[in-house]
Design a protein around this motif. Structure first.
Motif, short mmCIF file in Angstrom:
data_model
loop_
_atom_site.label_atom_id
_atom_site.label_comp_id
_atom_site.label_asym_id
_atom_site.label_seq_id
_atom_site.Cartn_x
_atom_site.Cartn_y
_atom_site.Cartn_z
N THR A 1 -3.85 -2.98 5.92
CA THR A 1 -3.71 -3.79 4.83
C THR A 1 -4.97 -4.85 4.15
O THR A 1 -5.91 -5.22 5.25
N ALA B 1 1.26 -7.75 6.78
CA ALA B 1 2.34 -6.12 7.15
C ALA B 1 1.98 -6.90 8.73
O ALA B 1 1.35 -6.97 9.39
N SER C 1 9.67 -3.52 8.46
CA SER C 1 8.17 -3.05 8.66
C SER C 1 8.24 -4.25 7.49
O SER C 1 9.27 -3.58 6.61
N VAL D 1 5.87 -5.80 4.01
CA VAL D 1 5.00 -5.93 3.10
C VAL D 1 5.47 -6.98 2.11
O VAL D 1 5.90 -7.35 1.42
N VAL E 1 -1.62 -1.70 0.61
CA VAL E 1 -1.70 -1.46 1.59
C VAL E 1 -1.27 0.30 2.34
O VAL E 1 -0.48 0.85 1.30
#
Length: 466
Positions: free
Chosen positions: A118, A124, A164, A166, A179
């Motif tokens: 990232t 992230a 997860s 972002v 990313v």
């Protein structure tokens, strides 16, 4: 190491702009003992529940304990599962997609690997590691009443070990690269239609705040050897969900690449919510899997919103490539373009594209278009193409089109008159057909690797023309 409950930076691979996270994979010799399985507030079995669904759901909830951020979503999805049956070809959303080999499998919760890089300006990692000042838990469930998703999105919610995230803060323009989320799935020997099926359930939440921009490359691949058609014993099932929230003026360029083993399955949901003046560009390349089913739901939540979708599928022997998309426009001056391309190279291959664009009454001055093009390289091929426009507004510019067939003879003749043999000519034309989509991936590094993979797939075991 990234355990089932949290992310930890790996000291040997950290840098200022790159970090790597891993879930324990089946190939690691030593794995930490998983914590006790979570207890849902409601049972996932009742007198009216499909026993197959209940059995699969109970097996998948035996996976390691989920993040506490996921518990409300798990509770909602467990209630939703009580009324769901396994999808069959008698159900309209699955009328053209046979999922019976998943129904007859013996699912086993399985870990997956996640490598992640990232830009330094973007967070992230696990939702548990996100600073408490960024309260994004409310974005976790794009389908709070269960009306948008299906059985597979609910199964992901009860089985996902973590989320997860972002996260792109307001005004940040991540220009240092995308990313990159690379999911790897293991396979087990002795798989097959009725064998043990390892099931992995990754879940990703992307939040792009006001005026921010980011690129995302999402890859799903197999781990290990034996991924070709003649391998009779390897299989796995990835059941993933990605939620994308784009606030006012935000911009996301999202590339999705699926090249899983040919005996595997990938069922995927992508939910996108776009606020006013935001932009979402999505490019999809799918070449792997015995069954690949992507359900894509996009809702424009403000005026002057732009959505562009491009997809390219290759279906070979005993493959089903399926894209179901739904785009809802509720505000003025919305813009939407969708281009879907597919090549079917074997008689047992199958492709499905069902795309719906709904222009509601307040979405005046909307500009929307759909185009689907499919090349058939074998006889008796099954292809279903169903673009659809639902228009309630009266001041719009909307269109759709479909083209299905083999390569044009005059195209081949052009090459032949210049001394190029027919097979080389066909390969060049097929590659150019897909290259229009591949070229829309805005990141050169990934575009080159995908180009090589698509070329390899198209040139392998080509079937004579109709």
């Amino acid at each position: 190491m990234f355990t089932s409950n949290s992310f930890h930076n790996h000291p040997s691979t950290m840098s200022s702009s790159t970090s790597h996270f891993f879930l324990p994979s089946p190939f690691l010799r030593h794995r930490p003992k998983p914590p006790p399985k979570p207890k849902l507030l409601l049972p996932i079995r009742s007198a009216s529940t499909d026993p197959v669904v209940a059995d699969i759901a109970e097996k998948l909830t035996a996976s390691p304990s989920a993040s506490p951020h996921l518990q409300p979503l798990r509770d909602r999805s467990s209630r939703s599962l009580l009324s769901k049956s396994w999808p069959s070809t008698k159900d309209e959303p699955f009328r053209f997609t046979n999922t019976s080999f998943l129904r007859s499998s013996d699912p086993v919760p399985a870990p997956f690997s996640l490598s992640l890089s990232t830009p330094p300006s973007v967070f992230a990692g696990s939702i548990a590691d996100l600073p408490k000042s960024h309260n994004i838990s409310s974005y976790l469930d794009s389908d709070p009443d269960g009306s948008l998703g299906d059985l597979f999105s609910d199964l992901n919610a009860i089985a996902a070990p973590d989320v997860s995230v972002v996260y792109v803060p307001a005004g940040v323009r991540a220009s240092d690269g995308p990313v990159h989320l690379r999911f790897g799935y293991g396979a087990v020997e002795g798989g097959g239609d009725a064998g043990r099926m390892p099931v992995s359930s990754p879940r990703v939440l992307v939040v792009v705040e006001k005026g921010a921009e980011v690129g995302i490359v999402e890859e799903h691949v197999g781990l290990g050897e034996g991924e070709e058609e003649d391998d009779g014993g390897r299989c796995c099932w990835a059941n993933s969900v990605v939620e994308v929230v784009i606030e006012e003026g935000g911009k996301v360029r999202h590339s999705y690449i699926q090249s899983m083993p040919l005996r595997s399955a990938h069922t995927k949901w992508t939910f996108v919510r776009q606020e006013a003046s935001s932009s979402y560009e999505f490019t999809e390349i799918c070449t792997g899997g015995r069954l690949s089913r992507h359900s894509l739901h996009i809702q424009q939540l403000g005026p002057d919103t732009s959505t562009e979708l491009s997809s390219f599928h290759v279906s070979r022997s005993n493959q089903i490539q399926d894209l179901h998309s739904n785009i809802v426009l509720d505000h003025p001056r919305g813009f939407c373009r969708q281009l879907h391309k597919c090549i079917i190279s074997h008689s047992s291959g199958q492709a499905v594209f069902v795309g719906n664009v709904k222009v509601n009454r307040l979405a005046q001055q909307t500009d929307a278009g759909q185009l689907a093009r499919t090349i058939l390289l074998a006889p008796n091929v099954t292809v279903t193409v169903k673009p659809s426009l639902q228009i309630i507004a009266d001041d719009v510019k909307c269109s759709h089109g479909v083209a299905i067939g083999d390569l044009e003879k005059d195209q081949l003749l052009y090459f032949r008159t210049r001394g190029i043999d027919e097979q080389t000519a066909r390969n060049a034309l097929l590659f150019a057909f897909g290259a229009e989509i591949v070229s829309r991936i805005p990141f050169e590094k990934f575009r080159k690797s995908i180009t090589s993979e698509v070329q390899r797939v198209l040139e392998s075991k080509q079937t004579p023309s109709l």
